[in-house]
Design a protein around this motif. Sequence first.
Motif, PDB file in Angstrom:
ATOM      1  N   SER A 194       0.824  -1.213   0.000  1.00  0.00           N
ATOM      2  CA  SER A 194       0.000   0.000   0.000  1.00  0.00           C
ATOM      3  C   SER A 194       0.856   1.260   0.000  1.00  0.00           C
ATOM      4  O   SER A 194       0.520   2.253  -0.663  1.00  0.00           O
ATOM      5  CB  SER A 194      -0.929  -0.004   1.226  1.00  0.00           C
ATOM      6  OG  SER A 194      -0.185  -0.101   2.432  1.00  0.00           O
ATOM      7  N   ARG A 195       1.963   1.238   0.740  1.00  0.00           N
ATOM      8  CA  ARG A 195       2.817   2.429   0.814  1.00  0.00           C
ATOM      9  C   ARG A 195       3.423   2.745  -0.552  1.00  0.00           C
ATOM     10  O   ARG A 195       3.503   3.906  -0.966  1.00  0.00           O
ATOM     11  CB  ARG A 195       3.916   2.197   1.858  1.00  0.00           C
ATOM     12  CG  ARG A 195       4.730   3.429   2.179  1.00  0.00           C
ATOM     13  CD  ARG A 195       5.611   3.178   3.386  1.00  0.00           C
ATOM     14  NE  ARG A 195       4.820   2.972   4.593  1.00  0.00           N
ATOM     15  CZ  ARG A 195       5.336   2.651   5.776  1.00  0.00           C
ATOM     16  NH1 ARG A 195       6.637   2.485   5.901  1.00  0.00           N
ATOM     17  NH2 ARG A 195       4.551   2.500   6.823  1.00  0.00           N
ATOM     18  N   ARG A 196       3.803   1.703  -1.268  1.00  0.00           N
ATOM     19  CA  ARG A 196       4.400   1.913  -2.583  1.00  0.00           C
ATOM     20  C   ARG A 196       3.371   2.449  -3.570  1.00  0.00           C
ATOM     21  O   ARG A 196       3.667   3.336  -4.383  1.00  0.00           O
ATOM     22  CB  ARG A 196       5.007   0.596  -3.095  1.00  0.00           C
ATOM     23  CG  ARG A 196       5.719   0.721  -4.425  1.00  0.00           C
ATOM     24  CD  ARG A 196       6.478  -0.558  -4.738  1.00  0.00           C
ATOM     25  NE  ARG A 196       7.509  -0.831  -3.735  1.00  0.00           N
ATOM     26  CZ  ARG A 196       8.267  -1.914  -3.718  1.00  0.00           C
ATOM     27  NH1 ARG A 196       8.102  -2.847  -4.643  1.00  0.00           N
ATOM     28  NH2 ARG A 196       9.184  -2.077  -2.786  1.00  0.00           N
ATOM     29  N   ILE A 197       2.140   1.929  -3.506  1.00  0.00           N
ATOM     30  CA  ILE A 197       1.087   2.395  -4.413  1.00  0.00           C
ATOM     31  C   ILE A 197       0.850   3.892  -4.228  1.00  0.00           C
ATOM     32  O   ILE A 197       0.849   4.671  -5.186  1.00  0.00           O
ATOM     33  CB  ILE A 197      -0.221   1.618  -4.168  1.00  0.00           C
ATOM     34  CG1 ILE A 197      -0.057   0.141  -4.525  1.00  0.00           C
ATOM     35  CG2 ILE A 197      -1.362   2.235  -4.989  1.00  0.00           C
ATOM     36  CD1 ILE A 197      -1.238  -0.715  -4.094  1.00  0.00           C
ATOM     37  N   VAL A 198       0.657   4.303  -2.973  1.00  0.00           N
ATOM     38  CA  VAL A 198       0.339   5.705  -2.695  1.00  0.00           C
ATOM     39  C   VAL A 198       1.509   6.616  -3.053  1.00  0.00           C
ATOM     40  O   VAL A 198       1.323   7.707  -3.617  1.00  0.00           O
ATOM     41  CB  VAL A 198      -0.057   5.877  -1.217  1.00  0.00           C
ATOM     42  CG1 VAL A 198      -0.278   7.351  -0.886  1.00  0.00           C
ATOM     43  CG2 VAL A 198      -1.318   5.087  -0.902  1.00  0.00           C
ATOM     44  N   SER A 199       2.729   6.169  -2.762  1.00  0.00           N
ATOM     45  CA  SER A 199       3.897   7.007  -3.028  1.00  0.00           C
ATOM     46  C   SER A 199       4.162   7.192  -4.515  1.00  0.00           C
ATOM     47  O   SER A 199       4.852   8.133  -4.915  1.00  0.00           O
ATOM     48  CB  SER A 199       5.137   6.417  -2.353  1.00  0.00           C
ATOM     49  OG  SER A 199       5.463   5.153  -2.908  1.00  0.00           O
ATOM     50  N   VAL A 200       3.600   6.314  -5.366  1.00  0.00           N
ATOM     51  CA  VAL A 200       3.746   6.460  -6.818  1.00  0.00           C
ATOM     52  C   VAL A 200       2.562   7.213  -7.420  1.00  0.00           C
ATOM     53  O   VAL A 200       2.732   8.133  -8.224  1.00  0.00           O
ATOM     54  CB  VAL A 200       3.892   5.073  -7.490  1.00  0.00           C
ATOM     55  CG1 VAL A 200       3.806   5.209  -9.009  1.00  0.00           C
ATOM     56  CG2 VAL A 200       5.215   4.426  -7.089  1.00  0.00           C
ATOM     57  N   VAL A 201       1.348   6.834  -7.016  1.00  0.00           N
ATOM     58  CA  VAL A 201       0.144   7.376  -7.658  1.00  0.00           C
ATOM     59  C   VAL A 201      -0.109   8.825  -7.266  1.00  0.00           C
ATOM     60  O   VAL A 201      -0.391   9.673  -8.121  1.00  0.00           O
ATOM     61  CB  VAL A 201      -1.082   6.503  -7.315  1.00  0.00           C
ATOM     62  CG1 VAL A 201      -2.364   7.147  -7.859  1.00  0.00           C
ATOM     63  CG2 VAL A 201      -0.916   5.104  -7.896  1.00  0.00           C
TER      64      VAL A 201
END
Length: 411
Positions: free
Chosen positions: A71-78
């Motif tokens: 989840s952290r990676r998704i938010v930090s990219v999107v």
Amino acid sequence: MDEPRWSDVYLTASARGISVCGDLLAATSLAVVLQQRGAGGYAVAALLLSASLPPVLLARPSGWVADRFDSRRIVSVVAPSQALCCLAMLTTSAPVALIALNALLACGVAVTQPVFAALAPAMVGVENVPRASAISQTFTSAGMFAGPVLAGALVSVSGLWLPLLLDAASFLAIAVVGLVIRTRRTPRPAVPSTPDGPPVVAYRVRDDRVLVVALGMVAVVVAAANLMDVAVVFFVRGTLHASAAMYGVVMGSWMLGLVCGSWAAARGRTDDHGYLIRLIVGLTLVSVGILAGGTVREAGWVIPAFVLGGMGNGMLGSAAGTLVARRTPQSARGMGFATLGAVINGAMVAGFVVAGGLLEVVSPRLVMIGSGASALALVIASGLPVLAMSRRQRRAADDPRTPVGAAGGNA
């Protein structure tokens, strides 16, 4: 689970409120600027659709992403990508380009919404999701109220650049919160396997009959509420001859009821059947609020009707989210919440489209009465059978002779 992380709930709720405020600030400003630049009704309608359709069309892939990646990676990219979209809007004045970039923004929302929704049970446990939902709804409502108000003030001063810069900043706030909160969802296997047997069949929302019927009722009532959203301005201003200030008070009364209803839904029984009852009560109150609002002869009487409808709106939002969290396995909650988002956004689009056609041939009063009565009839017709279905599942789950997993639902 570990001790509930309420600080994470407040961080994500505040970020969500800021983001909603920024989104509505940008959307309202874009609509105003397009109209000022001579764009027609089709361009404004396309702008509204560009924000609503991606969560519907991308429900399956966005749910898959939410369940398969950190989840952290998704938010930090999107979220930073969405900020760049806002900045890109500042470089063009072409309506087609602005609408396309707005659609890209909505694609990002389609991904991050199920990510954050699926994080809530991990933050505080499934039993505390209603309270977390009420906190989130309170901040979101504040953002929904502030966004259009700020847009009216800022567009006249700065045009698009300041609203879009503020929207970009709101996405950066989302990215920061995604990195700061301690809770995270890690990737899950696409098809889990038992240690000594064949692969377990992947969870599908459509296999849960109670949840399918519940989401169907939500879709119809949300569509009716959006029919009302379009009709009420003509009803209050044209039919009842009220002032623009009174129209603002009427719409604010729905928002007030919404916050109260969210907190009311956090009380009571904490099993699936209890939340299903709250969902049906909320759907009923929305329908009755719309119906009653359409029957009055003075604008002042629309206010209590809309407070009632708003309370139902808050209850159904909280109860629907809690049912999804309770009845979907932890590894599939991203898909569950993506499906819920698709149902709500699809119903909103349907309501807006139908309202435009109906108001050409039917009075605003009849649109409100008809939509409220139709939604109420559907809730009554579907609510009783789904409650009976839920009772049977509950009795089966309490029966020690029932095989594990045969009763349906996931607590």
